[in-house]
Design a protein around this motif. Structure first.
Motif, mmCIF file in Angstrom:
data_model
loop_
_atom_site.group_PDB
_atom_site.id
_atom_site.type_symbol
_atom_site.label_atom_id
_atom_site.label_comp_id
_atom_site.label_asym_id
_atom_site.label_seq_id
_atom_site.Cartn_x
_atom_site.Cartn_y
_atom_site.Cartn_z
ATOM 1 N N THR A 29 -37.769 -29.748 50.854
ATOM 2 C CA THR A 29 -39.203 -30.003 50.994
ATOM 3 C C THR A 29 -39.997 -29.581 49.761
ATOM 4 N N GLU A 31 -40.449 -31.164 46.904
ATOM 5 C CA GLU A 31 -41.272 -32.291 46.461
ATOM 6 C C GLU A 31 -41.735 -33.064 47.684
ATOM 7 N N PRO A 33 -43.757 -35.967 49.871
ATOM 8 C CA PRO A 33 -44.036 -37.401 49.700
ATOM 9 C C PRO A 33 -45.464 -37.618 49.191
ATOM 10 N N GLU A 34 -45.681 -38.705 48.471
ATOM 11 C CA GLU A 34 -46.987 -38.996 47.871
ATOM 12 C C GLU A 34 -48.104 -39.090 48.908
#
Length: 59
Positions: A29, A31, A33-34
């Motif tokens: 986790t 990075e 999600p956008e």
């Protein structure tokens, strides 16, 4: 976790299981999600619900 030879069924493995699990979770986790950037950091909600008891209690 089974690849590491760890199982929650074995009481002696549980502490190490959760240490490894937390490490893996943080890694996966790292990075986000956008679309997370499109969500507010804080959100407040109010739920209004009638409370019923006895025979009127819907499950």
């Amino acid at each position: 976790m089974s690849e590491l030879g760890l199982s929650l069924r074995q009481e002696k493995d549980r502490a190490e299981f959760f240490v490894k699990l937390l490490s893996i979770f943080k890694d996966k986790t790292r990075e986000l999600p956008e679309f997370f950037g499109e969500c507010p950091q804080e959100e407040e909600a109010v739920l209004i619900r009638e409370i019923n008891f006895g025979q009127d209690w819907r499950l």
